[in-house]
Enzyme design. Structure first.
Site, mmCIF file in Angstrom:
data_model
loop_
_atom_site.group_PDB
_atom_site.id
_atom_site.type_symbol
_atom_site.label_atom_id
_atom_site.label_comp_id
_atom_site.label_asym_id
_atom_site.label_seq_id
_atom_site.Cartn_x
_atom_site.Cartn_y
_atom_site.Cartn_z
ATOM 1 N N CYS A 77 -16.434 6.545 29.541
ATOM 2 C CA CYS A 77 -17.094 5.232 29.637
ATOM 3 C C CYS A 77 -16.144 4.137 29.140
ATOM 4 C CB CYS A 77 -18.364 5.235 28.799
ATOM 5 S SG CYS A 77 -19.187 3.627 28.743
ATOM 6 N N TYR A 103 2.226 1.957 -3.373
ATOM 7 C CA TYR A 103 1.133 2.446 -4.216
ATOM 8 C C TYR A 103 0.858 3.922 -3.891
ATOM 9 C CZ TYR A 103 -3.495 2.825 -6.336
ATOM 10 O OH TYR A 103 -4.576 3.232 -7.083
ATOM 11 N N ASP A 104 0.786 4.219 -2.593
ATOM 12 C CA ASP A 104 0.532 5.605 -2.182
ATOM 13 C C ASP A 104 1.594 6.549 -2.713
ATOM 14 O OD1 ASP A 104 -1.702 4.801 -0.892
ATOM 15 O OD2 ASP A 104 -0.843 4.820 1.119
ATOM 16 N N CYS A 138 -21.304 1.984 32.256
ATOM 17 C CA CYS A 138 -20.703 2.875 33.260
ATOM 18 C C CYS A 138 -21.743 3.509 34.174
ATOM 19 C CB CYS A 138 -19.885 3.968 32.580
ATOM 20 S SG CYS A 138 -20.883 5.199 31.729
ATOM 21 N N CYS A 171 -24.353 6.865 25.325
ATOM 22 C CA CYS A 171 -23.802 7.180 26.625
ATOM 23 C C CYS A 171 -22.931 8.414 26.435
ATOM 24 C CB CYS A 171 -22.958 6.009 27.118
ATOM 25 S SG CYS A 171 -21.891 6.469 28.480
ATOM 26 N N LYS A 191 -27.123 -15.045 -9.811
ATOM 27 C CA LYS A 191 -27.942 -13.841 -9.946
ATOM 28 C C LYS A 191 -27.595 -12.936 -8.775
ATOM 29 C CE LYS A 191 -32.812 -12.403 -10.236
ATOM 30 N NZ LYS A 191 -32.453 -11.042 -9.978
ATOM 31 N N TYR A 239 -22.075 -8.581 -16.875
ATOM 32 C CA TYR A 239 -22.496 -9.880 -17.405
ATOM 33 C C TYR A 239 -23.339 -9.767 -18.666
ATOM 34 C CZ TYR A 239 -26.322 -8.224 -14.521
ATOM 35 O OH TYR A 239 -27.280 -7.430 -13.955
ATOM 36 N N CYS A 289 -26.419 4.254 31.131
ATOM 37 C CA CYS A 289 -25.521 3.385 30.374
ATOM 38 C C CYS A 289 -25.300 2.084 31.144
ATOM 39 C CB CYS A 289 -24.199 4.091 30.141
ATOM 40 S SG CYS A 289 -22.923 3.006 29.470
ATOM 41 N N LYS A 323 -34.970 -18.387 -8.837
ATOM 42 C CA LYS A 323 -34.731 -17.792 -7.516
ATOM 43 C C LYS A 323 -34.681 -18.872 -6.448
ATOM 44 C CE LYS A 323 -36.312 -13.646 -6.797
ATOM 45 N NZ LYS A 323 -35.771 -12.349 -6.392
ATOM 46 N N LYS A 332 -28.816 -18.670 -19.207
ATOM 47 C CA LYS A 332 -28.788 -17.899 -20.456
ATOM 48 C C LYS A 332 -28.460 -18.810 -21.625
ATOM 49 C CE LYS A 332 -26.919 -13.812 -18.217
ATOM 50 N NZ LYS A 332 -25.800 -12.898 -18.024
ATOM 51 N N ASP A 391 -27.601 -9.907 -6.285
ATOM 52 C CA ASP A 391 -28.666 -9.052 -5.777
ATOM 53 C C ASP A 391 -28.119 -7.656 -5.535
ATOM 54 O OD1 ASP A 391 -31.114 -8.319 -4.941
ATOM 55 O OD2 ASP A 391 -30.978 -9.236 -2.963
ATOM 56 N N ASP A 443 0.835 -1.202 0.000
ATOM 57 C CA ASP A 443 0.000 0.000 0.000
ATOM 58 C C ASP A 443 0.868 1.249 0.000
ATOM 59 O OD1 ASP A 443 -2.044 -1.719 0.093
ATOM 60 O OD2 ASP A 443 -2.784 -1.156 2.087
ATOM 61 N N SER A 501 -35.655 -6.646 -17.669
ATOM 62 C CA SER A 501 -35.493 -7.474 -16.488
ATOM 63 C C SER A 501 -35.441 -8.936 -16.938
ATOM 64 C CB SER A 501 -36.670 -7.205 -15.558
ATOM 65 O OG SER A 501 -36.542 -7.965 -14.400
ATOM 66 N N GLU A 550 -25.161 -18.639 -14.335
ATOM 67 C CA GLU A 550 -24.387 -17.654 -13.573
ATOM 68 C C GLU A 550 -25.113 -17.323 -12.281
ATOM 69 O OE1 GLU A 550 -24.389 -14.155 -15.974
ATOM 70 O OE2 GLU A 550 -22.847 -14.902 -17.326
HETATM 71 S S1 IVH Z 1 -28.617 -10.933 -17.409
HETATM 72 C C1 IVH Z 1 -31.830 -8.545 -20.056
HETATM 73 N N1 IVH Z 1 -27.163 -11.887 -15.505
HETATM 74 O O1 IVH Z 1 -31.311 -9.532 -12.306
HETATM 75 C C2 IVH Z 1 -31.398 -8.609 -18.669
HETATM 76 N N2 IVH Z 1 -28.897 -10.373 -14.925
HETATM 77 O O2 IVH Z 1 -34.186 -9.849 -11.994
HETATM 78 C C3 IVH Z 1 -29.999 -9.090 -18.618
HETATM 79 N N3 IVH Z 1 -28.991 -9.821 -12.548
HETATM 80 O O3 IVH Z 1 -32.248 -6.760 -14.219
HETATM 81 C C4 IVH Z 1 -29.762 -9.641 -17.318
HETATM 82 N N4 IVH Z 1 -27.301 -11.090 -11.935
HETATM 83 O O4 IVH Z 1 -30.084 -6.614 -12.871
HETATM 84 C C5 IVH Z 1 -28.191 -11.089 -15.810
HETATM 85 N N5 IVH Z 1 -25.739 -12.808 -13.929
HETATM 86 C C6 IVH Z 1 -26.766 -11.994 -14.234
HETATM 87 C C7 IVH Z 1 -27.454 -11.235 -13.263
HETATM 88 C C8 IVH Z 1 -28.524 -10.444 -13.652
HETATM 89 C C9 IVH Z 1 -28.217 -10.235 -11.527
HETATM 90 C C10 IVH Z 1 -30.100 -8.869 -12.372
HETATM 91 C C11 IVH Z 1 -30.259 -7.866 -13.480
HETATM 92 C C12 IVH Z 1 -31.679 -7.996 -13.930
HETATM 93 C C13 IVH Z 1 -32.305 -8.660 -12.770
HETATM 94 C C14 IVH Z 1 -33.554 -9.394 -13.140
#
Ligand code: IVH
Length: 756
Positions: free
Chosen positions: A426, A34-35, A406, A421, A113, A221, A403, A309, A285, A115, A31, A80, A111
């Site tokens: 404390c 790098y700095d 203390c 507190c 998913k 992705y 508290c 899911k 996919k 969140d 580090d 989506s 892959e």
């Molecule tokens: S492909 C056309 N790959 O899940 C949409 N989506 O519930 C292409 N997400 O809106 C999405 N991981 O934000 C894809 N490995 C993954 C993902 C992923 C999370 C999200 C994405 C999408 C949402 C749908």
């Protein structure tokens, strides 16, 4: 070598190390090294502003706060995914594809998913030119300035195609989320419910410098618009992304048919908790991109992919007791003691209840059957009560009045969810106080790291930070500290560094000392403000100023019909305060107080007045005197990290306070004041009736303009970690026309302008 060459070399070197560190997770330099590269680049760019380019790594740290987000139209739209919880539906999906694509063969990619928050990044000729949130899918927010601060997103990629729009997910790693929430709770703010909310909230902050401090990361992705480049398969595209230094999903399976895909989905579920981010399912996919067009999409989602899911994880158990923990900053946190129950890979016996409001809102009582889950996959938390199982006589919960560590007084500040507190001595706060005391912004005793601070307190060597001066150097050198790998090492030579830093600390300016005391609400910026009027620490201790400030606020709040009388009183007091360097400031949120707010806010004044009156302050003063320390303000000190560090400002027009006051504020925040506008001027601070040559020149040169409100906001935004950071009012637009009315006119004139 010319400066330009060295700058190019440093940038390339820093980019290489960023990639090794953030994308490939295998750093090859320390580090510190790098700095050193970083500091050299910053210095060179400061000396040669004409050589600064927007893709320099130094531009990541975040520019000035922005007003709001511009809108971006997504073409193609960001769709989506259709989701299912049912494997049978995945088989139907496969059957549907075979019916749509007779005679074709394809494989699947599985892959995680992630969140998080969907994001689009547009690279033109290899340069990151725009980053946008998904928004409605058709129209999102332009969050480029914020996204540039995320280190794992390259500002440039080695691909000259006219347009490469990559899409993916911004997330907050679990570890970072847990740390952020701890800090939020300790600062008295509401914690984020989960990492996704924390990531979304961070992306929508208006101050990129704040975003830069948030632990955000990205995985890419998918592709949006592609011009001048094409990929036959998803896997080929992922390989190209990775070669360009973009982070791709860390786990992927190429599957020859739907059976293999289902097995991969099951395998992924067993790994669910092994990722640094939360995953809520798998994405299936079609790998062959050429088929995407033929399959088309619904209004909502492409027909070439499905989300599967996983069931959310939660458990029921009995709440046996509620204990109250006191954190390092004195915040009281209620914690649930539970009948142990397995949940998402571990056995849970304790869970956070966040704060008293949370317990009241969810009406959680001792004896209740409760549902728990892991927030962010890490922090066990009580989500709700199952009312049918409440035992008779269960009583509502209340935080203890004192508290639990203390026995000292507790207090809940206005606008905070936390109860703290307030006893600065404390025991629960000892480690936290020492860590703050030795930190860079405070007294900068760098040789004492967080872990050493903790060890010193635990060993009983340090009860109060001033004990550092009494430590025996030999004993300190012999002190053994466990390292990352668990092996113990002597503190050794670092003891000498501590001794030197302690000597240096004696001469550090008053505001650094005040900050080091860790008084509630007195962060570094607040400390500068409250220290400003005093010649020394001992002078501050006996001064009635903070009582005056409190009186001032009391007067502005007092109900009286005689407005002239009140106006007169306020004006006199404000003048007296202004003479001591305290500036008026606007608070748009509270119209009644508009025009009367000081840089010293009532909470700060209350804290300071209470501190002055305390026994603790007297003992502290005696100990400091015994050590020969009486911190003084240091005029010349230009705080490196100040909000205006390195900035050049020119002042024009009539301001609400004497010009000297603003000049001092600028200098105190690391800026310099110039007499006339030039190309090098960063901002023109304008009051009423700007007119004149400065204004005309600034307009000609396009120099950004700041009115008083924007100026104060800039100072507020630069505030470094404070127990409660000063709230910055919305910045007024800079770089446009001067405001029709000055943000703050003379107090007398504007006194009741806002009242009916
Ligand atoms: S492909 C056309 N790959 O899940 C949409 N989506 O519930 C292409 N997400 O809106 C999405 N991981 O934000 C894809 N490995 C993954 C993902 C992923 C999370 C999200 C994405 C999408 C949402 C749908």
């Amino acid at each position: 070598m010319t400066a330009a060459e060295r700058i190019a070399e440093l940038r390339a070197e820093i980019l290489r190390h960023d990639r090794l560190y953030y994308v490939e997770a295998r750093p090859v330099i320390s580090d510190r090294d790098y700095d050193a590269l970083w500091d050299e680049l910053v210095a060179l760019e400061q000396a040669h502003p004409e050589l600064v380019t927007p893709d320099s790594p130094t531009r990541r740290v975040g520019g000035a706060p922005i007003e709001g987000f511009a809108k971006v139209r997504h073409d193609p739209p960001m769709r989506s995914l259709d989701k299912t919880y049912d494997k049978g539906e995945l088989a139907q999906f496969d059957a549907f594809l075979r019916q749509q694509l007779p005679g074709e063969t394809w494989d699947y990619v599985v892959e995680p998913k992630i969140d998080g928050v969907s994001l689009s990044l547009l690279y033109r000729h290899g340069r990151l030119v725009r980053a946008a949130t998904r928004g409605t899918g058709e129209v999102g927010d332009d969050v480029t300035a914020n996204v540039r601060t995320i280190r794992s997103i390259p500002l440039a990629i080695p691909c000259d195609a006219p347009a490469v729009e990559v899409r993916g997910e911004i997330y907050m790693p679990r570890a970072g989320f847990a740390a952020l929430n701890r800090a939020e709770e300790e600062a008295g703010r509401e914690p984020f419910a989960n990492p996704r909310n924390a990531a979304a909230g961070s992306l929508k902050l208006l101050d990129p410098r704040e975003v830069a401090r948030r632990p955000l990361d990205a995985v890419l992705y998918a592709a949006g618009a592609l011009e001048g480049i094409a990929f036959a398969t998803h896997t080929e595209m992922m390989r190209a992304f990775a070669q360009w230094g973009l982070r791709t999903p860390p786990w992927q399976r190429l599957c020859l048919d739907i059976r293999q895909a289902m097995a991969a989905i099951d395998e992924l579920e067993t790994l669910r908790h092994a990722f640094p981010f939360e995953i809520d399912g798998a994405v299936l996919k079609v790998n062959q991109r050429a088929l995407y067009g033929r399959l088309g999409s619904t209004a909502h989602a492409p027909r070439s992919a499905r989300a599967y899911k996983y069931a959310p994880e939660c458990a029921r158990t009995r709440l046996r007791a509620i204990t109250v923990q006191v954190g390092r900053t004195g915040v009281l946190t209620p914690v649930a003691d539970l009948d142990p129950v397995p949940l998402a890979g571990s056995v849970i016996a304790r869970a956070t209840l966040h704060n008293a409001d949370y317990v009241r809102e969810k009406d959680i009582r001792v004896g209740d059957m409760v549902e728990i889950s892991k927030h962010g996959d890490v922090i066990p938390a009580v989500d709700r009560v199952v009312p049918e199982f409440r035992p008779a006589g269960a009583a509502p919960f209340a935080l203890p009045a004192r508290c639990p560590v203390c026995g000292g007084e507790t207090e809940r500040l206005e606008g905070e969810v936390a109860t703290r507190c307030v006893n600065p001595e404390c025991p629960a706060q000892r480690v936290g106080h020492l860590q703050l005391f030795v930190s860079r912004g405070a007294l900068d005793i760098a040789a004492i790291g967080e872990r050493m601070a903790e060890a010193l307190v635990q060993a009983g060597l340090v009860t109060h930070p001033l004990d550092l001066w009494g430590l025996d150097p030999k004993a300190l050198a012999d002190f053994r500290l466990a390292g990352d790998d668990g092996t113990e090492r002597r503190f050794g030579k670092k003891a000498q560094e501590v001794a030197e830093a302690l000597e240096r600390a004696k001469t550090l300016p008053l505001h650094r000392w005040l900050y080091a005391l860790g008084l509630p609400g007195i962060g570094l910026t607040a400390a500068r403000v409250v220290a400003a009027p005093f010649a020394s620490f001992s002078a501050l201790l006996g001064d009635p100023l903070f009582r005056d400030v409190l009186d001032f606020y009391a007067a502005t709040e007092r109900k009286t019909d005689d407005r002239d009388l009140l106006a007169g009183e306020i004006a006199t007091r404000a003048e007296a305060l202004a003479a001591r360097g305290l500036v008026l400031r606007d608070d748009p949120a509270k119209p009644f107080r508009k025009r009367f707010l000081l840089t010293v806010k009532p909470e700060m004044a209350r804290t300071m007045a209470r501190f002055q009156a305390s026994d603790y302050a007297r003992r502290l003063a005696a100990r400091l005197a015994a050590l020969g320390i009486d911190p003084k303000p240091v005029e010349a000190e230009a705080p490196k990290g100040g909000a205006l560090a390195g900035k050049r400002l020119v002042i024009t027009g009539t301001l609400s306070q004497p010009r000297e006051t603003f000049e001092r504020l600028i200098r105190d925040n690391g800026g310099t004041v110039q007499g006339s506008v030039s190309k090098k001027t960063d901002f023109l601070l304008i009051g009423a009736d700007p007119g004149g040559s400065k204004y005309t020149k600034a307009q000609a040169l396009g120099t950004p303009l700041l009115d008083e409100a924007a100026f104060m906001a800039l100072l507020g935004a630069g505030a470094e970690t404070a127990a409660t950071p000063p709230e910055a009012p919305e910045p007024a637009p800079a770089g446009q026309n001067p405001p029709a009315a000055p943000a703050q006119a003379l107090i007398q004139d504007d006194l009741f302008g806002e009242l009916p």
